[in-house]
Design a protein around this motif. Structure first.
Motif, PDB file in Angstrom:
ATOM      1  N   VAL A 150       0.845  -1.196   0.000  1.00 20.75           N
ATOM      2  CA  VAL A 150       0.000   0.000   0.000  1.00 20.75           C
ATOM      3  C   VAL A 150       0.882   1.248   0.000  1.00 20.75           C
ATOM      4  CG1 VAL A 150      -1.757   1.293   1.274  1.00 20.75           C
ATOM      5  CG2 VAL A 150      -1.932  -1.183   1.104  1.00 20.75           C
ATOM      6  N   ALA A 151       1.996   1.213   0.732  1.00 23.99           N
ATOM      7  CA  ALA A 151       2.919   2.359   0.771  1.00 23.99           C
ATOM      8  C   ALA A 151       3.443   2.681  -0.627  1.00 23.99           C
ATOM      9  CB  ALA A 151       4.068   2.076   1.723  1.00 23.99           C
ATOM     10  N   THR A 152       3.648   1.668  -1.446  1.00 22.88           N
ATOM     11  CA  THR A 152       4.102   1.880  -2.827  1.00 22.88           C
ATOM     12  C   THR A 152       3.043   2.626  -3.617  1.00 22.88           C
ATOM     13  OG1 THR A 152       5.437  -0.126  -2.732  1.00 22.88           O
ATOM     14  CG2 THR A 152       4.868   0.702  -4.932  1.00 22.88           C
ATOM     15  N   ILE A 153       1.792   2.271  -3.412  1.00 23.83           N
ATOM     16  CA  ILE A 153       0.694   2.964  -4.101  1.00 23.83           C
ATOM     17  C   ILE A 153       0.661   4.431  -3.694  1.00 23.83           C
ATOM     18  CG2 ILE A 153      -1.829   3.111  -4.361  1.00 23.83           C
ATOM     19  CD1 ILE A 153      -0.507   0.746  -5.866  1.00 23.83           C
ATOM     20  N   TYR A 154       0.780   4.714  -2.403  1.00 22.50           N
ATOM     21  CA  TYR A 154       0.785   6.107  -1.950  1.00 22.50           C
ATOM     22  C   TYR A 154       1.961   6.874  -2.538  1.00 22.50           C
ATOM     23  CZ  TYR A 154      -3.048   5.366   1.320  1.00 22.50           C
ATOM     24  OH  TYR A 154      -4.283   5.110   1.863  1.00 22.50           O
ATOM     25  N   ASP A 155       3.122   6.249  -2.605  1.00 23.31           N
ATOM     26  CA  ASP A 155       4.286   6.905  -3.214  1.00 23.31           C
ATOM     27  C   ASP A 155       4.012   7.253  -4.673  1.00 23.31           C
ATOM     28  OD1 ASP A 155       5.838   6.847  -0.924  1.00 23.31           O
ATOM     29  OD2 ASP A 155       6.984   5.071  -1.519  1.00 23.31           O
ATOM     30  N   LYS A 156       3.375   6.356  -5.375  1.00 20.06           N
ATOM     31  CA  LYS A 156       3.085   6.596  -6.789  1.00 20.06           C
ATOM     32  C   LYS A 156       1.978   7.633  -6.966  1.00 20.06           C
ATOM     33  CE  LYS A 156       4.889   2.217  -8.379  1.00 20.06           C
ATOM     34  NZ  LYS A 156       4.819   1.232  -9.444  1.00 20.06           N
ATOM     35  N   LEU A 157       0.951   7.584  -6.134  1.00 19.79           N
ATOM     36  CA  LEU A 157      -0.126   8.573  -6.217  1.00 19.79           C
ATOM     37  C   LEU A 157       0.381   9.981  -5.924  1.00 19.79           C
ATOM     38  CD1 LEU A 157      -3.037   6.674  -4.430  1.00 19.79           C
ATOM     39  CD2 LEU A 157      -2.928   7.297  -6.852  1.00 19.79           C
ATOM     40  N   ASN A 158       1.361  10.079  -5.047  1.00 23.82           N
ATOM     41  CA  ASN A 158       1.898  11.391  -4.659  1.00 23.82           C
ATOM     42  C   ASN A 158       3.064  11.843  -5.521  1.00 23.82           C
ATOM     43  OD1 ASN A 158       0.048  11.908  -2.555  1.00 23.82           O
ATOM     44  ND2 ASN A 158       1.134  10.464  -1.262  1.00 23.82           N
ATOM     45  N   GLY A 159       3.386  11.082  -6.551  1.00 22.38           N
ATOM     46  CA  GLY A 159       4.374  11.512  -7.521  1.00 22.38           C
ATOM     47  C   GLY A 159       5.816  11.208  -7.181  1.00 22.38           C
ATOM     48  N   HIS A 160       6.058  10.419  -6.149  1.00 23.73           N
ATOM     49  CA  HIS A 160       7.434  10.059  -5.812  1.00 23.73           C
ATOM     50  C   HIS A 160       7.992   9.067  -6.828  1.00 23.73           C
ATOM     51  CE1 HIS A 160       7.094  12.223  -2.078  1.00 23.73           C
ATOM     52  NE2 HIS A 160       5.992  11.553  -1.793  1.00 23.73           N
ATOM     53  N   TYR A 161       7.130   8.218  -7.359  1.00 21.12           N
ATOM     54  CA  TYR A 161       7.483   7.242  -8.387  1.00 21.12           C
ATOM     55  C   TYR A 161       6.335   7.195  -9.384  1.00 21.12           C
ATOM     56  CZ  TYR A 161      10.696   5.758  -4.740  1.00 21.12           C
ATOM     57  OH  TYR A 161      11.645   5.744  -3.761  1.00 21.12           O
ATOM     58  N   ASP A 162       6.618   6.705 -10.572  1.00 20.59           N
ATOM     59  CA  ASP A 162       5.594   6.597 -11.610  1.00 20.59           C
ATOM     60  C   ASP A 162       4.980   5.203 -11.635  1.00 20.59           C
ATOM     61  OD1 ASP A 162       5.988   9.195 -12.580  1.00 20.59           O
ATOM     62  OD2 ASP A 162       7.581   8.537 -13.933  1.00 20.59           O
ATOM     63  N   PHE A 163       3.709   5.153 -12.034  1.00 20.17           N
ATOM     64  CA  PHE A 163       3.098   3.871 -12.353  1.00 20.17           C
ATOM     65  C   PHE A 163       3.666   3.430 -13.696  1.00 20.17           C
ATOM     66  CE2 PHE A 163      -0.192   5.459  -9.472  1.00 20.17           C
ATOM     67  CZ  PHE A 163      -0.527   4.322  -8.765  1.00 20.17           C
ATOM     68  N   SER A 164       3.930   2.158 -13.846  1.00 17.76           N
ATOM     69  CA  SER A 164       4.353   1.657 -15.154  1.00 17.76           C
ATOM     70  C   SER A 164       3.139   1.674 -16.083  1.00 17.76           C
ATOM     71  CB  SER A 164       4.898   0.233 -15.032  1.00 17.76           C
ATOM     72  OG  SER A 164       3.850  -0.678 -14.770  1.00 17.76           O
ATOM     73  N   LEU A 165       3.396   1.566 -17.364  1.00 20.25           N
ATOM     74  CA  LEU A 165       2.293   1.527 -18.325  1.00 20.25           C
ATOM     75  C   LEU A 165       1.402   0.326 -18.052  1.00 20.25           C
ATOM     76  CD1 LEU A 165       0.833   2.609 -20.785  1.00 20.25           C
ATOM     77  CD2 LEU A 165       2.455   1.339 -22.212  1.00 20.25           C
ATOM     78  N   THR A 166       2.008  -0.810 -17.756  1.00 23.04           N
ATOM     79  CA  THR A 166       1.240  -2.023 -17.453  1.00 23.04           C
ATOM     80  C   THR A 166       0.344  -1.801 -16.237  1.00 23.04           C
ATOM     81  OG1 THR A 166       2.987  -3.399 -18.379  1.00 23.04           O
ATOM     82  CG2 THR A 166       1.410  -4.483 -16.916  1.00 23.04           C
ATOM     83  N   GLU A 167       0.875  -1.172 -15.194  1.00 20.30           N
ATOM     84  CA  GLU A 167       0.087  -0.895 -13.991  1.00 20.30           C
ATOM     85  C   GLU A 167      -1.061   0.057 -14.301  1.00 20.30           C
ATOM     86  OE1 GLU A 167       3.484  -1.291 -10.504  1.00 20.30           O
ATOM     87  OE2 GLU A 167       3.249   0.625 -11.546  1.00 20.30           O
ATOM     88  N   ALA A 168      -0.774   1.110 -15.065  1.00 17.39           N
ATOM     89  CA  ALA A 168      -1.813   2.089 -15.416  1.00 17.39           C
ATOM     90  C   ALA A 168      -2.938   1.435 -16.202  1.00 17.39           C
ATOM     91  CB  ALA A 168      -1.194   3.242 -16.204  1.00 17.39           C
ATOM     92  N   ILE A 169      -2.585   0.577 -17.134  1.00 15.74           N
ATOM     93  CA  ILE A 169      -3.600  -0.110 -17.935  1.00 15.74           C
ATOM     94  C   ILE A 169      -4.447  -1.022 -17.049  1.00 15.74           C
ATOM     95  CG2 ILE A 169      -3.931  -1.851 -19.742  1.00 15.74           C
ATOM     96  CD1 ILE A 169      -1.495  -0.540 -21.178  1.00 15.74           C
ATOM     97  N   LYS A 170      -3.827  -1.742 -16.135  1.00 14.49           N
ATOM     98  CA  LYS A 170      -4.582  -2.613 -15.223  1.00 14.49           C
ATOM     99  C   LYS A 170      -5.576  -1.807 -14.396  1.00 14.49           C
ATOM    100  CE  LYS A 170      -1.654  -6.577 -14.194  1.00 14.49           C
ATOM    101  NZ  LYS A 170      -0.853  -7.240 -13.147  1.00 14.49           N
ATOM    102  N   ILE A 171      -5.108  -0.704 -13.833  1.00 21.69           N
ATOM    103  CA  ILE A 171      -5.972   0.144 -12.997  1.00 21.69           C
ATOM    104  C   ILE A 171      -7.138   0.671 -13.816  1.00 21.69           C
ATOM    105  CG2 ILE A 171      -6.094   2.345 -11.747  1.00 21.69           C
ATOM    106  CD1 ILE A 171      -3.129   1.751 -10.894  1.00 21.69           C
ATOM    107  N   LYS A 172      -6.851   1.185 -14.981  1.00 23.82           N
ATOM    108  CA  LYS A 172      -7.899   1.729 -15.845  1.00 23.82           C
ATOM    109  C   LYS A 172      -8.918   0.660 -16.217  1.00 23.82           C
ATOM    110  CE  LYS A 172      -9.085   2.727 -20.457  1.00 23.82           C
ATOM    111  NZ  LYS A 172     -10.505   2.726 -20.262  1.00 23.82           N
TER     112      LYS A 172
END
Length: 70
Positions: free
Chosen positions: A27-49
């Motif tokens: 979950v901490a990784t998700i918060y880091d990505k939502l707050n712009g510390h790291y990017d979601f990969s394209l694969t992750e973004a497609i899964k979420i969408k």
């Protein structure tokens, strides 16, 4: 920062824990990505969408907005 994705998560009652389970990350990784510390990969973004927001464009959900308070 991914303000649009965060706003749609609130509107659709999608929790960070659900994203973490879908992507098999902490979950901490998700918060880091939502707050712009790291990017979601394209694969992750497609899964979420596809899983949570099939009616939205990926460009809309993952548009980065600079945090002006920093």
């Amino acid at each position: 920062m991914l303000r649009t994705l965060k706003a749609e998560m609130v509107r659709h009652n999608v929790k960070a824990k659900e994203l973490a389970e879908l992507l098999d990350v902490r979950v901490a990784t998700i918060y880091d990505k939502l707050n712009g510390h790291y990017d979601f990969s394209l694969t992750e973004a497609i899964k979420i969408k596809r899983y949570f927001f099939p009616n939205y464009e990926i460009e809309y959900l993952f548009e980065k907005v600079e945090d002006r308070s920093a």
